[in-house]
Design a protein around this motif. Structure first.
Motif, PDB file in Angstrom:
ATOM      1  N   VAL A 167      -8.083  -5.425   7.857  1.00 18.25           N
ATOM      2  CA  VAL A 167      -7.576  -4.061   7.625  1.00 18.25           C
ATOM      3  C   VAL A 167      -6.537  -4.061   6.337  1.00 18.25           C
ATOM      4  O   VAL A 167      -6.724  -3.153   5.620  1.00 18.25           O
ATOM      5  N   LYS A 168      -5.829  -5.079   6.114  1.00 17.49           N
ATOM      6  CA  LYS A 168      -4.647  -5.281   5.117  1.00 17.49           C
ATOM      7  C   LYS A 168      -5.558  -5.010   3.770  1.00 17.49           C
ATOM      8  O   LYS A 168      -4.936  -4.513   2.812  1.00 17.49           O
ATOM      9  N   ASP A 169      -6.658  -5.662   3.675  1.00 20.30           N
ATOM     10  CA  ASP A 169      -7.581  -5.731   2.581  1.00 20.30           C
ATOM     11  C   ASP A 169      -7.997  -4.271   1.763  1.00 20.30           C
ATOM     12  O   ASP A 169      -8.265  -4.171   0.840  1.00 20.30           O
ATOM     13  N   CYS A 170      -7.811  -3.431   2.934  1.00 23.35           N
ATOM     14  CA  CYS A 170      -8.568  -2.116   2.740  1.00 23.35           C
ATOM     15  C   CYS A 170      -7.716  -0.973   2.827  1.00 23.35           C
ATOM     16  O   CYS A 170      -8.224   0.217   2.795  1.00 23.35           O
ATOM     17  N   THR A 171      -6.539  -0.884   3.292  1.00 26.80           N
ATOM     18  CA  THR A 171      -5.423   0.221   3.475  1.00 26.80           C
ATOM     19  C   THR A 171      -4.545   0.061   2.467  1.00 26.80           C
ATOM     20  O   THR A 171      -4.350  -0.597   1.752  1.00 26.80           O
ATOM     21  N   TYR A 172      -3.982   1.324   2.702  1.00 27.03           N
ATOM     22  CA  TYR A 172      -2.732   1.707   1.529  1.00 27.03           C
ATOM     23  C   TYR A 172      -1.418   2.015   2.227  1.00 27.03           C
ATOM     24  O   TYR A 172      -1.379   2.482   3.258  1.00 27.03           O
ATOM     25  N   ARG A 173      -0.127   1.768   1.472  1.00 25.21           N
ATOM     26  CA  ARG A 173       0.997   2.189   1.975  1.00 25.21           C
ATOM     27  C   ARG A 173       1.075   3.733   1.969  1.00 25.21           C
ATOM     28  O   ARG A 173       0.572   4.501   1.260  1.00 25.21           O
ATOM     29  N   ILE A 174       1.706   4.291   3.049  1.00 22.22           N
ATOM     30  CA  ILE A 174       1.975   5.678   2.888  1.00 22.22           C
ATOM     31  C   ILE A 174       3.221   6.169   1.505  1.00 22.22           C
ATOM     32  O   ILE A 174       3.212   7.141   1.540  1.00 22.22           O
ATOM     33  N   TYR A 175       3.807   5.065   1.288  1.00 16.77           N
ATOM     34  CA  TYR A 175       4.846   5.561   0.326  1.00 16.77           C
ATOM     35  C   TYR A 175       4.345   5.629  -1.101  1.00 16.77           C
ATOM     36  O   TYR A 175       3.539   4.876  -1.708  1.00 16.77           O
ATOM     37  N   ARG A 176       4.623   6.584  -1.633  1.00 17.81           N
ATOM     38  CA  ARG A 176       4.180   7.116  -3.035  1.00 17.81           C
ATOM     39  C   ARG A 176       4.716   6.420  -4.179  1.00 17.81           C
ATOM     40  O   ARG A 176       6.223   6.304  -3.905  1.00 17.81           O
ATOM     41  N   ASP A 177       4.070   6.310  -5.070  1.00 19.42           N
ATOM     42  CA  ASP A 177       4.940   5.909  -6.457  1.00 19.42           C
ATOM     43  C   ASP A 177       5.183   6.982  -7.216  1.00 19.42           C
ATOM     44  O   ASP A 177       4.264   7.699  -7.708  1.00 19.42           O
ATOM     45  N   THR A 178       6.628   7.262  -7.291  1.00 24.18           N
ATOM     46  CA  THR A 178       6.916   8.539  -7.795  1.00 24.18           C
ATOM     47  C   THR A 178       7.253   8.584  -9.544  1.00 24.18           C
ATOM     48  O   THR A 178       7.800   9.289  -9.948  1.00 24.18           O
ATOM     49  N   ARG A 179       7.492   7.115  -9.999  1.00 24.83           N
ATOM     50  CA  ARG A 179       8.044   6.788 -11.157  1.00 24.83           C
ATOM     51  C   ARG A 179       7.381   7.716 -12.196  1.00 24.83           C
ATOM     52  O   ARG A 179       8.212   8.196 -13.265  1.00 24.83           O
ATOM     53  N   PHE A 180       6.083   7.971 -12.265  1.00 16.47           N
ATOM     54  CA  PHE A 180       5.555   8.669 -13.310  1.00 16.47           C
ATOM     55  C   PHE A 180       4.830  10.072 -13.010  1.00 16.47           C
ATOM     56  O   PHE A 180       3.931  10.469 -13.596  1.00 16.47           O
ATOM     57  N   SER A 181       5.437  10.787 -11.963  1.00 16.75           N
ATOM     58  CA  SER A 181       4.967  11.759 -11.352  1.00 16.75           C
ATOM     59  C   SER A 181       5.861  12.862 -11.329  1.00 16.75           C
ATOM     60  O   SER A 181       7.156  12.595 -10.947  1.00 16.75           O
ATOM     61  N   ALA A 182       5.495  14.044 -11.620  1.00 18.71           N
ATOM     62  CA  ALA A 182       6.549  15.197 -11.603  1.00 18.71           C
ATOM     63  C   ALA A 182       6.572  15.410  -9.963  1.00 18.71           C
ATOM     64  O   ALA A 182       7.841  16.116  -9.827  1.00 18.71           O
TER      65      ALA A 182
END
Length: 226
Positions: free
Chosen positions: A57-72
């Motif tokens: 499952v870990k190989d296929c899923t993503y964290r819920i936390y967004r990377d906001t460094r380069f996003s408006a």
């Protein structure tokens, strides 16, 4: 899935750390349900695609936390859950099977529910090989790959070139595939599909129809890696 969608809807209205921390236990419960679903989906797809059977499952899923460094958009949390089943895992750059649950409030990413196959951001050499393979073997590609996919799948033209590259005829039946820089088939789902019983089985059945598409792309990916 209803609990997951309800959580995502509430999160979309309260996308801040204070609300999330106050609802952390609810998130953990929803995440557990999601991971259980993903584990079952890996097993189901692994029955006809042995590369997927090797994944966790870990190989296929993503964290819920967004990377906001380069996003408006500085919202700290994603308002969707996604799982990507691909040979070697989600970071391998192979084509694979993607299932996405959003808030169900529209037909645009990331709010929609969707199923997709393929991948994005291929190496230029892979794109070149795919263009050559598809143009030279169009009839085989159409008959053995496109025509066996469930009819609800459409070619994702997002990010495609505005014009067909000069090396290929603009009026060819495969012209749109020459414009692609990423190769993906996508179908959008409604709440009724998501909330009906046996979701794992129904998603796996749709994925099975696009296995030839993934296999076709991964042939080029593996050649480039070698």
């Amino acid at each position: 899935m209803k609990e997951i969608i309800d959580f995502l809807l509430d999160l979309s209205r309260n996308n801040n750390k204070e609300w999330f921390n106050a609802n952390k236990r609810r998130y953990q419960e929803v995440l557990s349900r999601w991971n259980e679903f993903c584990g079952e989906l890996i097993q189901a797809v692994g029955q006809y695609d042995p590369d997927i059977a090797l994944l966790s499952v870990k190989d296929c899923t993503y964290r819920i936390y967004r990377d906001t460094r380069f996003s408006a958009d500085k919202s700290p949390y994603k308002t969707h859950f996604g799982v990507f089943l691909s040979k070697g895992g989600k970071k391998s750059m192979h084509a694979g099977y993607y299932f996405h649950v959003g808030t169900g409030t529209g037909n645009e990413y990331p709010h929609c529910h969707m199923i997709a196959s393929g991948n994005y951001c291929f190496e230029p050499r892979v794109v070149k090989m795919l263009r050559e393979d598809i143009s030279f073997g169009w009839e085989e590609f159409k008959e053995d790959v496109l025509d066996v996919a469930h009819p609800s799948f459409k070619v994702d033209m997002d990010g495609a070139l505005k014009r067909v590259p000069k090396d290929y005829p603009a009026d060819a039946p495969y012209a749109d595939f020459m414009r692609l820089k990423s190769y993906s088939l996508v179908t959008y789902l409604d709440d009724d599909f998501i909330l009906q019983p046996d979701l794992v089985t129904r998603v796996a059945e749709l994925f099975k129809t696009v296995k030839p598409f993934n296999d076709y792309i991964n042939r080029a990916v593996d050649f480039e890696k070698d």
